[in-house]
Enzyme design. Structure first.
Site: not given
Ligand code: GLN
Length: 496
Positions: A168, A93, A192
């Site tokens: 994400s 990532k 994410s």
């Molecule tokens: N979707 C969650 C957020 O927007 C989690 C994001 C993540 O785990 N990096 O914060």
């Protein structure tokens, strides 16, 4: 490209190189059946053919990966290496640093940032013979649930290209589902890894907080962030996690012990108690097809010997609200370093220092990141600190206590990963709150620090994958793999 049915059997048939898992690739390289260079070339060719459509990668390191493959082949020829990930191509990532290449966080702010060192997890992968193929797309600074917040490109779900891959870590999940790589790394602050794994029909795992060093991960919410693996089967995910886990002098929150994962998971669960929280199955907005598939998954756990019991997590309803106070507070502080001086984009011809800071940040950050910074500064401000931030910390403690009580009764907790399957592009972008709710089942694990896994358990009527989430008590990560193996120990299959 023709999308295949999920779970289309891969056992017993002769697999193509892009269908092989990490364990199989290593075996074949060690046995001399394949050169690392051949594997890398075949995957690079598949990426070249299909990634224009999928958009999983921000950067593909074609030259670097080939050189590395040749280096490994030379070492194999001399009998100098037999690392646990020998010859295994990995995607990373793009918020995890790999030395000298770009690490963009899918933000204009860092679109030409080249870190001078590699994250500890990357160093550990390389030490075991892995090949880094490239860096994957994400929501800008890992803020989002669909990868639509990337400032650089769109990533499509390989199981249905009209749908988002989740987020994400959408690029990493898509890369594994598409057969571009057998395994990938993501980061999970509120879901994410698990949510995109569920949407793309692969295994995704968030380890216990502290099990994996965050050194070299661009920080979002430091008390919540964990790096973890994506794979198409449980053994591969466990192998990657074992390699990347362990203590680190550069990260004081990293645990002292390396995770001990058994490495083989025969799929028997005698004596295991699995709790189904009423609150997780009665949620408004939970799709009936998701619920059915998840319950069918738990039934298979029962058939493998586990006992299913109903449990209660009464405070779970506060998790999303609590998370969006704590995560934004930490993000507002962590992202202050991107000011055009310490790090990141600097605006042209500033009139003075204030203009330089504000215009650099205005130009470099996207809308969601700005929303989080403003929210975070608000909840930390002198007048509201006690009412919001301090209170959120107290609720966080209570949520963790809820889990401790549950784990006194059961070994694991089972739930959906997300209320729906992968949604269409643009469906939730206009409504940030609707987007935030897609993490309703995953967020509490980050608040409590406990490990969680998402494992494919079925599909909806349109063939979109459904993930089942299993949660365990701190440092019981191995139990998650043991139980998940019942659902996905033969491999899930690439999307096309
Ligand atoms: N979707 C969650 C957020 O927007 C989690 C994001 C993540 O785990 N990096 O914060």
């Amino acid at each position: 490209m023709k999308v295949k049915r999920l779970f289309q059997g891969v056992k017993g048939k002769k697999l193509k190189v892009y269908e092989l898992g990490a364990v199989e690739i290593r075996e074949k390289v060690v046995a001399g059946e394949f050169k690392v260079r051949e594997i890398v070339d075949q995957l690079l060719a598949r990426i070249a053919e299909y990634d224009t459509e999928i958009g999983a990668f921000v950067t593909v390191d074609t030259e670097g990966a080939r050189l590395r493959a040749e280096e490994l082949d030379a070492m194999v020829a001399k009998g100098e290496t037999a690392g646990k990930l020998l010859g295994v191509p990995v995607a990373v990532k793009d918020n995890i640093c790999v030395q000298d290449g770009l690490t963009t966080c899918a933000s204009k702010m860092l679109d030409n940032f080249k870190p001078p060192y590699s994250a500890r997890v990357v160093q550990r992968l390389l030490a075991e013979g892995a090949v880094i193929i490239g860096k994957t797309n994400l929501d800008e600074f890992a803020m989002g649930s669909s990868t639509e917040n990337s400032a650089l490109k769109q990533t499509r779900n390989p199981r249905n290209t009209g749908c988002v891959p989740g987020g994400s870590s959408g690029g990493s999940a898509a890369a594994v589902a598409a057969g571009f790589v057998p395994v990938a790394l993501g980061s999970d602050t509120g879901g994410s890894i698990r949510q995109p794994a569920s949407y793309c029909g692969v295994v995704g795992m968030k380890p216990t907080y502290g099990a994996v060093s965050r050194y070299g991960l661009v920080a979002f919410g430091s008390s919540l962030d964990q790096i973890g693996p994506f794979a198409r089967n449980v053994e591969d995910a466990a192998l990657v996690l074992e390699v990347i886990s362990g203590s680190d002098a550069q990260d004081s929150t990293a645990a002292t012990e390396k995770l001990k994962l058994s490495g083989s998971y025969p799929g028997e669960l005698q004596g295991m108690k699995i709790g189904l929280p009423t609150e997780y199955f009665d949620t408004e907005g939970l799709s009936s097809q998701v619920k059915e598939a998840v319950l069918a998954g738990t039934e298979r756990l029962r058939e493998a010997g586990a006992e299913l019991v109903e449990i209660h997590l009464p405070l779970i309803k506060y998790a999303v609200g609590t998370y969006y106070i704590i995560a934004t507070a930490e993000a507002s502080s962590n992202l202050s370093r991107f000011d055009g001086v310490h790090y990141g984009h600097r605006c042209e011809q500033p009139t003075d220092i204030i203009d330089m800071y504000s215009r650099s940040r205005e130009e470099g950050f996207g809308a969601e990141v700005k929303r989080r910074i403003m929210l975070g500064n608000y909840v930390l401000s002198a007048g509201y600190y006690d009412a919001y931030y301090l209170r959120a910390l107290k609720v966080r403690r209570k949520i963790a206590d809820d889990f401790s009580r549950a784990f006194a009764e059961v070994d694991l907790i089972a739930s959906p990963v997300a209320p729906t399957t992968a949604f269409k592009f643009g469906e939730k972008t206009a409504d940030p709150l609707a987007m935030y709710l897609s993490d309703i089942y995953t967020i509490s694990a980050n608040l409590a620090g406990i490990p969680g896994i998402s494992v494919p358990c079925g599909a909806d009527a349109e063939g979109l994958p459904v993930g089942l989430q299993l949660l365990a008590d701190n440092f019981k990560d191995d139990l998650l793999f043991k139980a998940s193996a019942v659902l996905a120990n033969v491999g899930i299959g690439v999307a096309f």
